[in-house]
Scaffold this motif. Structure first.
Motif, PDB file in Angstrom:
ATOM      1  N   ALA A  77      22.642  28.040   3.373  1.00 61.37           N
ATOM      2  CA  ALA A  77      22.270  28.395   4.744  1.00 61.37           C
ATOM      3  C   ALA A  77      21.554  29.743   4.793  1.00 61.37           C
ATOM      4  O   ALA A  77      20.557  29.896   5.497  1.00 61.37           O
ATOM      5  N   ALA A  78      22.056  30.722   4.042  1.00 55.52           N
ATOM      6  CA  ALA A  78      21.473  32.074   4.091  1.00 55.52           C
ATOM      7  C   ALA A  78      20.083  32.134   3.472  1.00 55.52           C
ATOM      8  O   ALA A  78      19.187  32.786   4.009  1.00 55.52           O
ATOM      9  N   PHE A  79      19.907  31.461   2.337  1.00 55.41           N
ATOM     10  CA  PHE A  79      18.648  31.578   1.610  1.00 55.41           C
ATOM     11  C   PHE A  79      17.699  30.413   1.842  1.00 55.41           C
ATOM     12  O   PHE A  79      16.544  30.457   1.412  1.00 55.41           O
ATOM     13  N   GLY A  80      18.191  29.363   2.493  1.00 57.68           N
ATOM     14  CA  GLY A  80      17.335  28.202   2.734  1.00 57.68           C
ATOM     15  C   GLY A  80      16.877  27.549   1.440  1.00 57.68           C
ATOM     16  O   GLY A  80      15.757  27.087   1.340  1.00 57.68           O
ATOM     17  N   SER A  81      17.758  27.491   0.438  1.00 57.15           N
ATOM     18  CA  SER A  81      17.396  27.011  -0.887  1.00 57.15           C
ATOM     19  C   SER A  81      17.531  25.495  -1.013  1.00 57.15           C
ATOM     20  O   SER A  81      18.631  24.946  -0.986  1.00 57.15           O
ATOM     21  N   GLU A  82      16.400  24.838  -1.207  1.00 59.89           N
ATOM     22  CA  GLU A  82      16.403  23.398  -1.427  1.00 59.89           C
ATOM     23  C   GLU A  82      17.053  23.057  -2.765  1.00 59.89           C
ATOM     24  O   GLU A  82      17.771  22.066  -2.888  1.00 59.89           O
ATOM     25  N   VAL A  83      16.832  23.888  -3.775  1.00 60.15           N
ATOM     26  CA  VAL A  83      17.418  23.641  -5.098  1.00 60.15           C
ATOM     27  C   VAL A  83      18.944  23.667  -5.020  1.00 60.15           C
ATOM     28  O   VAL A  83      19.612  22.779  -5.548  1.00 60.15           O
ATOM     29  N   LEU A  84      19.507  24.672  -4.345  1.00 60.18           N
ATOM     30  CA  LEU A  84      20.967  24.718  -4.201  1.00 60.18           C
ATOM     31  C   LEU A  84      21.479  23.510  -3.428  1.00 60.18           C
ATOM     32  O   LEU A  84      22.539  22.968  -3.736  1.00 60.18           O
ATOM     33  N   LEU A  85      20.720  23.083  -2.446  1.00 56.21           N
ATOM     34  CA  LEU A  85      21.103  21.914  -1.658  1.00 56.21           C
ATOM     35  C   LEU A  85      21.182  20.673  -2.542  1.00 56.21           C
ATOM     36  O   LEU A  85      22.124  19.889  -2.457  1.00 56.21           O
ATOM     37  N   LEU A  86      20.213  20.513  -3.427  1.00 58.28           N
ATOM     38  CA  LEU A  86      20.196  19.358  -4.316  1.00 58.28           C
ATOM     39  C   LEU A  86      21.242  19.480  -5.433  1.00 58.28           C
ATOM     40  O   LEU A  86      21.688  18.466  -5.981  1.00 58.28           O
ATOM     41  N   LEU A  87      21.630  20.707  -5.760  1.00 54.53           N
ATOM     42  CA  LEU A  87      22.648  20.916  -6.797  1.00 54.53           C
ATOM     43  C   LEU A  87      24.066  20.846  -6.244  1.00 54.53           C
ATOM     44  O   LEU A  87      25.028  20.855  -7.013  1.00 54.53           O
ATOM     45  N   TYR A  88      24.210  20.756  -4.951  1.00 59.14           N
ATOM     46  CA  TYR A  88      25.545  20.732  -4.362  1.00 59.14           C
ATOM     47  C   TYR A  88      26.417  19.593  -4.901  1.00 59.14           C
ATOM     48  O   TYR A  88      27.585  19.814  -5.220  1.00 59.14           O
ATOM     49  N   PRO A  89      25.908  18.351  -5.053  1.00 59.69           N
ATOM     50  CA  PRO A  89      26.750  17.294  -5.639  1.00 59.69           C
ATOM     51  C   PRO A  89      27.230  17.642  -7.055  1.00 59.69           C
ATOM     52  O   PRO A  89      28.323  17.245  -7.459  1.00 59.69           O
ATOM     53  N   VAL A  90      26.435  18.389  -7.792  1.00 58.30           N
ATOM     54  CA  VAL A  90      26.852  18.844  -9.124  1.00 58.30           C
ATOM     55  C   VAL A  90      28.052  19.774  -8.980  1.00 58.30           C
ATOM     56  O   VAL A  90      29.056  19.635  -9.695  1.00 58.30           O
ATOM     57  N   ALA A  91      27.966  20.699  -8.039  1.00 59.49           N
ATOM     58  CA  ALA A  91      29.064  21.645  -7.811  1.00 59.49           C
ATOM     59  C   ALA A  91      30.333  20.920  -7.379  1.00 59.49           C
ATOM     60  O   ALA A  91      31.434  21.275  -7.812  1.00 59.49           O
ATOM     61  N   VAL A  92      30.183  19.893  -6.560  1.00 57.42           N
ATOM     62  CA  VAL A  92      31.359  19.127  -6.117  1.00 57.42           C
ATOM     63  C   VAL A  92      32.003  18.429  -7.314  1.00 57.42           C
ATOM     64  O   VAL A  92      33.221  18.497  -7.508  1.00 57.42           O
ATOM     65  N   SER A  93      31.205  17.763  -8.141  1.00 58.92           N
ATOM     66  CA  SER A  93      31.756  17.075  -9.316  1.00 58.92           C
ATOM     67  C   SER A  93      32.425  18.052 -10.276  1.00 58.92           C
ATOM     68  O   SER A  93      33.514  17.789 -10.781  1.00 58.92           O
ATOM     69  N   LEU A  94      31.781  19.184 -10.513  1.00 60.26           N
ATOM     70  CA  LEU A  94      32.374  20.175 -11.426  1.00 60.26           C
ATOM     71  C   LEU A  94      33.642  20.778 -10.838  1.00 60.26           C
ATOM     72  O   LEU A  94      34.605  21.043 -11.566  1.00 60.26           O
ATOM     73  N   SER A  95      33.661  20.962  -9.536  1.00 59.77           N
ATOM     74  CA  SER A  95      34.861  21.490  -8.881  1.00 59.77           C
ATOM     75  C   SER A  95      36.023  20.514  -9.027  1.00 59.77           C
ATOM     76  O   SER A  95      37.147  20.915  -9.342  1.00 59.77           O
ATOM     77  N   LEU A  96      35.746  19.241  -8.796  1.00 59.41           N
ATOM     78  CA  LEU A  96      36.792  18.232  -8.948  1.00 59.41           C
ATOM     79  C   LEU A  96      37.241  18.130 -10.401  1.00 59.41           C
ATOM     80  O   LEU A  96      38.431  17.980 -10.684  1.00 59.41           O
ATOM     81  N   LEU A  97      36.295  18.255 -11.325  1.00 62.99           N
ATOM     82  CA  LEU A  97      36.645  18.272 -12.747  1.00 62.99           C
ATOM     83  C   LEU A  97      37.583  19.432 -13.057  1.00 62.99           C
ATOM     84  O   LEU A  97      38.578  19.271 -13.776  1.00 62.99           O
ATOM     85  N   LEU A  98      37.302  20.603 -12.494  1.00 61.14           N
ATOM     86  CA  LEU A  98      38.163  21.770 -12.718  1.00 61.14           C
ATOM     87  C   LEU A  98      39.567  21.545 -12.160  1.00 61.14           C
ATOM     88  O   LEU A  98      40.562  21.846 -12.823  1.00 61.14           O
ATOM     89  N   VAL A  99      39.660  21.029 -10.953  1.00 58.88           N
ATOM     90  CA  VAL A  99      40.972  20.809 -10.322  1.00 58.88           C
ATOM     91  C   VAL A  99      41.768  19.764 -11.103  1.00 58.88           C
ATOM     92  O   VAL A  99      42.934  19.977 -11.443  1.00 58.88           O
ATOM     93  N   PHE A 100      41.127  18.627 -11.398  1.00 52.95           N
ATOM     94  CA  PHE A 100      41.823  17.556 -12.121  1.00 52.95           C
ATOM     95  C   PHE A 100      42.146  18.004 -13.549  1.00 52.95           C
ATOM     96  O   PHE A 100      43.254  17.759 -14.040  1.00 52.95           O
ATOM     97  N   GLY A 101      41.175  18.646 -14.212  1.00 51.26           N
ATOM     98  CA  GLY A 101      41.395  19.103 -15.584  1.00 51.26           C
ATOM     99  C   GLY A 101      42.488  20.147 -15.680  1.00 51.26           C
ATOM    100  O   GLY A 101      43.334  20.103 -16.582  1.00 51.26           O
ATOM    101  N   ARG A 102      42.498  21.089 -14.765  1.00 51.17           N
ATOM    102  CA  ARG A 102      43.535  22.122 -14.776  1.00 51.17           C
ATOM    103  C   ARG A 102      44.914  21.501 -14.601  1.00 51.17           C
ATOM    104  O   ARG A 102      45.879  21.943 -15.215  1.00 51.17           O
ATOM    105  N   SER A 103      44.997  20.450 -13.796  1.00 54.25           N
ATOM    106  CA  SER A 103      46.300  19.831 -13.560  1.00 54.25           C
ATOM    107  C   SER A 103      46.844  19.146 -14.808  1.00 54.25           C
ATOM    108  O   SER A 103      48.048  18.924 -14.922  1.00 54.25           O
ATOM    109  N   LEU A 104      45.972  18.827 -15.768  1.00 58.65           N
ATOM    110  CA  LEU A 104      46.452  18.270 -17.033  1.00 58.65           C
ATOM    111  C   LEU A 104      47.206  19.319 -17.838  1.00 58.65           C
ATOM    112  O   LEU A 104      48.116  18.991 -18.596  1.00 58.65           O
ATOM    113  N   PHE A 105      46.818  20.580 -17.689  1.00 56.56           N
ATOM    114  CA  PHE A 105      47.452  21.669 -18.436  1.00 56.56           C
ATOM    115  C   PHE A 105      48.562  22.348 -17.654  1.00 56.56           C
ATOM    116  O   PHE A 105      49.389  23.061 -18.222  1.00 56.56           O
TER     117      PHE A 105
END
Length: 192
Positions: A77-105
């Motif tokens: 929103a602040a920078f109006g970045s189209e690239v960040l907008l398109l990378l958002y699904p990547v961030a969501v998947s990696l975030s879920l990977l971190l949460v699920f992966g951490r719970s294994l340990f």
């Protein structure tokens, strides 16, 4: 207040599913800033729902994930970045990977916590099964994030096709496959 909860759930899910289409069709009209604000609103709405359900069991890593995703939405929103907008699904998947992966340990795993909502006295075999399911979701989130990353640098049509359709279909296949396997595991454990 209780009557607003189902509406808030439906709204949050609907907005989440609409995200890829909103990006595809809204980039030229609303722009990255407007879409980033929409994304931030969806995050707050979805997180509020999660807090309500799991208030006593929110992990520090889950708060961190929310903060990171909200920060990314804020940056869009602040920078109006189209690239960040398109990378958002990547961030969501990696975030879920971190949460699920951490719970294994740091058990219980995410899937075990969900399973215990309906089966508080989960047997040891059930706990082992939930660990396997958590691992499977980790593999899914890693692969999904990698493909989402590749589509972020492809055409908008390829990005929309994967993030707006194929990714959801694959999640549906994972859910359905796990449901079928869980039924078999339950029958096997119930057999004398």
């Amino acid at each position: 207040m209780a009557t607003l909860r189902p509406l808030a759930n439906v709204l949050a899910i609907g907005l989440t599913l609409a995200y890829p289409f909103a990006v595809y069709f809204g980039l030229d009209t609303i722009g990255p800033r407007g879409l980033g604000l929409m994304l931030l609103a969806v995050l707050v709405l979805r997180h509020w729902q999660s807090v309500r359900r799991f208030a006593s069991d929110i992990r520090q890593s889950e708060w961190l994930v929310f903060a990171l995703l909200a920060g990314m939405a804020g940056a869009i929103a602040a920078f109006g970045s189209e690239v960040l907008l398109l990378l958002y699904p990547v961030a969501v998947s990696l975030s879920l990977l971190l949460v699920f992966g951490r719970s294994l340990f740091h058990p219980p795993t995410v899937i075990e916590r969900i399973a215990r909502l309906t089966e508080p006295n989960l047997p040891p075999e059930g706990v082992r099964y939930t660990r396997q399911v958590t691992r499977a979701w980790c593999v899914f989130f890693a692969a999904n994030g990698a493909i989402a990353m590749a589509t972020a640098f492809a055409s908008r049509e390829a990005w929309l096709l994967y993030n707006g359709l194929i990714s959801y279909l694959l999640m549906g296949v994972m859910f359905t496959g796990e449901w079928v396997i869980r039924g078999r595991v339950r029958r096997r454990l119930a057999a004398p």
